[in-house]
Design a protein around this motif. Structure first.
Motif, PDB file in Angstrom:
ATOM      1  N   SER A   1       0.854  -1.184   0.000  1.00 13.18           N
ATOM      2  CA  SER A   1       0.000   0.000   0.000  1.00 13.18           C
ATOM      3  C   SER A   1       0.894   1.239   0.000  1.00 13.18           C
ATOM      4  O   SER A   1       2.080   1.170   0.348  1.00 13.18           O
TER       5      SER A   1
ATOM      6  N   TRP B   1      -2.708  -0.769  -5.945  1.00 14.12           N
ATOM      7  CA  TRP B   1      -3.040   0.158  -4.870  1.00 14.12           C
ATOM      8  C   TRP B   1      -3.216   1.567  -5.433  1.00 14.12           C
ATOM      9  O   TRP B   1      -2.473   1.994  -6.314  1.00 14.12           O
ATOM     10  N   HIS B   2      -4.191   2.272  -4.900  1.00 15.55           N
ATOM     11  CA  HIS B   2      -4.339   3.690  -5.218  1.00 15.55           C
ATOM     12  C   HIS B   2      -3.044   4.399  -4.833  1.00 15.55           C
ATOM     13  O   HIS B   2      -2.384   4.043  -3.847  1.00 15.55           O
TER      14      HIS B   2
ATOM     15  N   THR C   1      -4.094   6.503  -1.208  1.00 15.77           N
ATOM     16  CA  THR C   1      -5.023   6.038  -0.176  1.00 15.77           C
ATOM     17  C   THR C   1      -5.117   4.510  -0.207  1.00 15.77           C
ATOM     18  O   THR C   1      -4.874   3.899  -1.247  1.00 15.77           O
ATOM     19  N   PRO C   2      -5.465   3.871   0.923  1.00 13.48           N
ATOM     20  CA  PRO C   2      -5.493   2.403   0.976  1.00 13.48           C
ATOM     21  C   PRO C   2      -6.721   1.814   0.276  1.00 13.48           C
ATOM     22  O   PRO C   2      -7.644   1.307   0.907  1.00 13.48           O
ATOM     23  N   GLN C   3      -6.743   1.919  -1.050  1.00 16.13           N
ATOM     24  CA  GLN C   3      -7.769   1.298  -1.872  1.00 16.13           C
ATOM     25  C   GLN C   3      -7.084   0.353  -2.845  1.00 16.13           C
ATOM     26  O   GLN C   3      -6.144   0.749  -3.534  1.00 16.13           O
TER      27      GLN C   3
ATOM     28  N   TRP D   1     -12.843  -4.481  -5.657  1.00 13.62           N
ATOM     29  CA  TRP D   1     -12.272  -3.375  -4.880  1.00 13.62           C
ATOM     30  C   TRP D   1     -12.283  -3.758  -3.409  1.00 13.62           C
ATOM     31  O   TRP D   1     -13.253  -4.323  -2.904  1.00 13.62           O
ATOM     32  N   TRP D   2     -11.159  -3.430  -2.720  1.00 13.59           N
ATOM     33  CA  TRP D   2     -11.057  -3.713  -1.287  1.00 13.59           C
ATOM     34  C   TRP D   2     -10.429  -2.515  -0.593  1.00 13.59           C
ATOM     35  O   TRP D   2      -9.524  -1.860  -1.121  1.00 13.59           O
ATOM     36  N   SER D   3     -10.921  -2.239   0.627  1.00  9.64           N
ATOM     37  CA  SER D   3     -10.335  -1.226   1.498  1.00  9.64           C
ATOM     38  C   SER D   3     -10.450  -1.726   2.929  1.00  9.64           C
ATOM     39  O   SER D   3     -11.411  -2.439   3.262  1.00  9.64           O
TER      40      SER D   3
ATOM     41  N   GLN E   1     -11.379  -0.344   5.532  1.00 11.76           N
ATOM     42  CA  GLN E   1     -12.505   0.209   6.280  1.00 11.76           C
ATOM     43  C   GLN E   1     -13.868  -0.204   5.731  1.00 11.76           C
ATOM     44  O   GLN E   1     -14.893   0.175   6.280  1.00 11.76           O
ATOM     45  N   SER E   2     -13.908  -0.984   4.638  1.00 11.58           N
ATOM     46  CA  SER E   2     -15.186  -1.225   3.980  1.00 11.58           C
ATOM     47  C   SER E   2     -15.356  -2.686   3.571  1.00 11.58           C
ATOM     48  O   SER E   2     -14.386  -3.440   3.491  1.00 11.58           O
TER      49      SER E   2
ATOM     50  N   SER F   1     -10.518   8.698  -7.014  1.00 10.34           N
ATOM     51  CA  SER F   1     -10.841   7.281  -7.066  1.00 10.34           C
ATOM     52  C   SER F   1     -11.252   6.826  -8.457  1.00 10.34           C
ATOM     53  O   SER F   1     -11.907   5.801  -8.614  1.00 10.34           O
TER      54      SER F   1
END
Length: 479
Positions: A337, A380-381, A384-386, A401-403, A405-406, A435
């Motif tokens: 990340s 990875w973005h 940001t951690p996307q 898509w993974w994060s 927080q979600s 994004s």
């Protein structure tokens, strides 16, 4: 990123590494697309001298080159290399009488240098399009990008050579390419080199059959440390190194904290750059002695091929079917990340599974995402951690898509279906489009973002590019 073909067939669409530009060749026209997310999108066309272009490449985006007007793209055939400024699109240089069958042609330390690896790796020629001068480095070991690299920021050039029986590492001055240091390597068959993102180190790894051997050099080419595996491990079971990956230059000191050494046995030795000794070994085997992490499994939600992630029991991870055919065992993908606190990995034995490791504090397995088909890309973005996950998709074009927080999501993408099921992804590095990302194949790319409501997640299209083009404004140049 590049597009290369032979035989005069149409070149596939090409997206710049920051996602700002797209380009392709149609007959004798170079077509460049820009402002791809706005209503003022633009198409520029330039006339080529030949119609047998075999390579098209954008100059990589570098911190020292953030002025879009200086961005360049090159086109090449067997005898001529043309370099084009992007905004406005115009020819700025040509390199003629290029020897045929070049192994690799790409930009050098900046947008004003072009590297040409000659057939049979006899030499590397570095051409300056500013002053017309050329430098030559003889007997490069490989034309592959793993065989050479530029130091971040200051652009010293490191390259592996193979003049006779021994591997040699040389370091060269930027621009002049004068020799700074030359080291004969204690390797059987060096597989590649990588600069650390903070520019402090160069890592070179040996062929897997020699066991674990990673050489750490200082930026001026002095051998600092040799890593030959974690202590206390029987060398008889050491299957060697598959590839390596540096952690990003993150934190207040902008230091690369980790070096991940991916092994042929599926393990990852995580080295701290303070000592370059193994602090942790990550294993692609379910950790029965640890608290089971959350496991997400892809499942179909319609006969058409729509899918979603569903949380499942940890035992299902043990039942994942390994690939029956494919490349030899080993760690296939490792991706840090942007802040260096998370590592996502794929092992070839279970190439449909993404293992996500939390590195803050004591490294641990955070989650596993299991898919129906092998994973092609992990992206990875940039800030940001996307995480975008690109798996082969035979039914419908979809993105995952993974994060941290979600809930992870799977979304269909409204684009042409590729019969091979192989698509490409790329984040778009543009202010106010944090994004947005590209998704597509050789015939069509779409750029957009994921939008969620209480019922579903949708891919919202901002724009699309095909081999037939787009846009309301076209400027044309004749050459």
């Amino acid at each position: 990123m590049d597009a290369s073909i032979g035989g005069g067939a149409p070149l596939s669409l090409l997206i710049s590494d920051d996602g700002v530009f797209a380009a392709h060749i149609a007959a004798k026209d170079l077509i460049v697309y820009s402002d791809t997310t706005s209503d003022h999108k633009e198409v520029q066309t330039a006339r080529l001298k030949e119609n047998n272009v075999k390579s098209l490449k954008f100059c990589p985006t570098r911190p020292s080159n953030n002025n879009q007007s200086k961005r360049h793209v090159l086109s090449a055939n067997d005898s001529r290399i043309s370099v084009w400024q992007l905004e406005p699109l115009q020819l700025v240089a040509e390199i003629e009488n290029v020897e045929p069958n070049a192994l690799n042609i790409e930009f050098g330390g900046d947008e004003n240098e072009v590297l040409v690896f000659h057939a049979w790796n006899t030499k590397l020629a570095i051409h300056s399009i500013e002053d017309g001068r050329s430098s030559v480095i003889k007997t490069p070991k490989s034309a592959h990008p793993l065989g050479f690299g530029f130091r971040p920021q200051t652009r010293e050039f490191a390259i592996l050579l193979k003049p006779e029986t021994s591997d040699i590492l040389t370091i060269h001055q930027p621009t002049s390419y004068e020799l700074l240091n030359r080291t004969v390597l204690p390797t059987i068959d060096a597989q590649g080199l990588k600069w650390s993102p903070d520019g402090k180190w160069i890592a070179v790894w040996d062929v897997a059959s020699s066991g674990t051997k990673v050489l750490i050099f200082t930026a001026d080419g002095q051998l600092f440390r040799t890593y030959d595996g974690p202590s206390g491990v029987d060398d008889a079971f050491d299957l060697g190194v598959k590839h390596i990956e540096w952690g990003p230059a993150a934190g207040s000191n902008s230091v690369s904290e980790f070096l991940a050494v991916g092994k042929v046995n599926g393990n990852i030795d995580l080295l701290r750059t303070r000592t370059f000794s193994s602090s942790t070994t990550l294993s692609h085997a379910f950790p029965s002695d640890q608290i089971a992490p959350t496991v997400w499994r892809e499942r179909s939600t319609s006969p058409l091929g729509d899918a979603e992630y569903a949380e499942t029991t940890s035992s299902s991870a043990l039942n994942m079917s390994p690939e029956l055919a494919g490349p030899p065992r080993g760690v296939a993908i490792m991706a840090f990340s942007p802040d260096g606190t998370i590592l996502a990995t794929v092992d070839t034995m279970r190439s449909n599974a993404v293992w996500i490791w939390a590195l803050d504090g004591s490294p641990r397995l955070a989650t596993i995402l299991v898919h129906e088909q092998p994973v092609r890309q992990l992206l990875w973005h940039p800030s940001t951690p996307q995480l975008l996950i690109n798996a082969i998709t035979n039914a419908l074009p979809t993105v995952r898509w993974w994060s941290p927080q979600s809930h992870p999501v799977i979304s269909r993408v409204p684009t042409q279906k590729n019969e091979s099921g192989k698509y490409e992804l790329k984040w778009l590095s543009v202010p106010n489009e944090d994004s947005a990302f590209w998704f597509g194949s050789s015939d069509e790319y779409v750029v957009g973002y994921l939008s969620a409501d209480e019922q579903s997640v949708q891919f919202e299209v901002l724009n699309s590019v095909t081999n037939q083009g787009y846009g309301s404004h076209t400027s044309s140049l004749n050459r």
